[in-house]
Design an enzyme around this catalytic site. Sequence first.
Site, PDB file in Angstrom:
ATOM      1  N   ASN A 146       0.792  -1.226   0.000  1.00  0.00           N
ATOM      2  CA  ASN A 146       0.000   0.000   0.000  1.00  0.00           C
ATOM      3  C   ASN A 146       0.827   1.281   0.000  1.00  0.00           C
ATOM      4  O   ASN A 146       0.383   2.307  -0.503  1.00  0.00           O
ATOM      5  CB  ASN A 146      -0.997  -0.009   1.175  1.00  0.00           C
ATOM      6  CG  ASN A 146      -0.333  -0.243   2.510  1.00  0.00           C
ATOM      7  OD1 ASN A 146       0.763  -0.776   2.612  1.00  0.00           O
ATOM      8  ND2 ASN A 146      -1.010   0.159   3.572  1.00  0.00           N
ATOM      9  N   GLU A 240       2.711  -6.393  12.270  1.00  0.00           N
ATOM     10  CA  GLU A 240       1.561  -5.503  12.152  1.00  0.00           C
ATOM     11  C   GLU A 240       0.638  -6.100  11.107  1.00  0.00           C
ATOM     12  O   GLU A 240       1.032  -6.277   9.951  1.00  0.00           O
ATOM     13  CB  GLU A 240       1.959  -4.090  11.748  1.00  0.00           C
ATOM     14  CG  GLU A 240       0.756  -3.156  11.742  1.00  0.00           C
ATOM     15  CD  GLU A 240       1.024  -1.825  11.091  1.00  0.00           C
ATOM     16  OE1 GLU A 240       0.323  -1.497  10.116  1.00  0.00           O
ATOM     17  OE2 GLU A 240       1.944  -1.122  11.549  1.00  0.00           O
ATOM     18  N   CYS A 274      -3.397   0.845   6.928  1.00  0.00           N
ATOM     19  CA  CYS A 274      -3.646   0.028   8.118  1.00  0.00           C
ATOM     20  C   CYS A 274      -4.493   0.754   9.147  1.00  0.00           C
ATOM     21  O   CYS A 274      -5.257   0.126   9.879  1.00  0.00           O
ATOM     22  CB  CYS A 274      -2.318  -0.429   8.718  1.00  0.00           C
ATOM     23  SG  CYS A 274      -1.208   0.922   9.172  1.00  0.00           S
TER      24      CYS A 274
END
Length: 508
Positions: A146, A240, A274
């Site tokens: 991303n 993460e 995120c």
Amino acid sequence: MSDSATPIVDAELIVRNPASGETVGTVAVATPAQVAAAAAALRKAQPRWQSITPAGRKQWLLKLQDWVLDHAAELADSIQDESGKPRVEAEVEVAFTVDILGYYARNAAEFLADTDVRPHTPLMRVKKLTTAYVPYPVVGIITPWNFPLAMVTADVVPALAAGAAVLLKPSEVTPLTPLLLARGWAEIGAPPVFTIVSGAGDTGAAVVDNSDFVQFTGSGGTGRRIAVACAERTRPYSLEMGGKDPAIVLADADLERAVNGITFGALTNAGQLCVSVERVYVEAPVYDEFVNKLVAHVESLRLGRDDRAGTIDVGPLANDAQVAIVTRHVEEAIAKGARVLTGGKATGEGNFFEPTVLVDVDHSMSCITEETFGPTIPVIKVADENEAVRLANDSEYGLSASVWTGDKSRGQAIARRLAVGAVNINDATINLFNFALPHGGWGQSGTGYRFGGADGVRKYCRKQAITAPALPTQKKELVWYPYSLKSFGFMRNAMRATGARGRRRFGK
């Protein structure tokens, strides 16, 4: 973050612009044997990198910062080519990189300095106690698609600043920009302690196999497999794994700011972030007004391909797989009674999905319970802040959240009731740009932290405890051989006197 597939033909990754479908490059796939060889070379070079101290490493990081600034347009072009995102968002990644390079270059020496430890008891004041920070030789980093540059530098820079060598596997969807950064590292003549290996699952598994510490950002499924692999090898790791971030809008909020901030927080990078706002809880008295303002603002946004022009607000999704996830979430919500107030479908050209506002949604719907990672804003009416907090915490994820209120103390109180790693009050996503704060998730959002001031560098180090005499030494200590109850009795009594309470301190 969702897993995704990129075509691999004859051991090459084919990289396409998701806005146009055009091929923008190919990258050779590294085999497990090549990954192992790269790790061995890094392991050989790392001791020299460690030995030049943070002051020496600072100079190389600042030279890389200079290179990034000198090649800012080229980097932004590359980001746009392989992600299709708007020009402003591409340039934000470059600015982020400049900022994080400067932060860790200038602060690593302080962060990594030996820490003098105060003894827990007066008995130990005869010792000098020190904690030292020794870098892991090879840090393996696996990054998502991303943010092709920012997600790379968020991990690579502090690891290098710590004195580790870095073995990076970027996403197979966006491998071009990381290679450009590695080219910059080579062009400034830096030591050979930063290597990129490109590929998909097999390459990533080899990175895990050959690293001393693993930092992963990506989907929960992949993260859990990495955790198992690291546990089997007794290897430390940090994960993460995305989120389902809630926003709470209270009746006393500045609705204009809340609408602007939540729209940005939900739709920046087409929602592929995120810490994207993925669900919104609004107190009943302002629900209708908020929704009306939100729809009007979302409908004003410009969706499309941005060819360096800087005139687009929302770009494409990364690939067909991501379009399918967003489509499924919207269609399943509609099937269960939700209403689409604007947007709601893919455009059919490129990987674009219309910015979408959903209402009449609830916690039985995938658009509320699963990470969407796309340009949707589901809104739920709540009776009061207690219901908002309860629903916000009703998730397996716990990355971040936002609270929108005109009462500062109320915002602080609610923030502490939310089961997430970060809370932004009257703002969205801004915690990502504050490197002195820890960035990490609770629950299924991950384990460990990125950033966090000194901890952002120290995470890539092993702590070493060192004791040394603080006074002139004797031939032997009281508890050394041969044992003597008389000698030990002195120590025992002193330990009781300093550690126990009341009359028990004196053996009574």
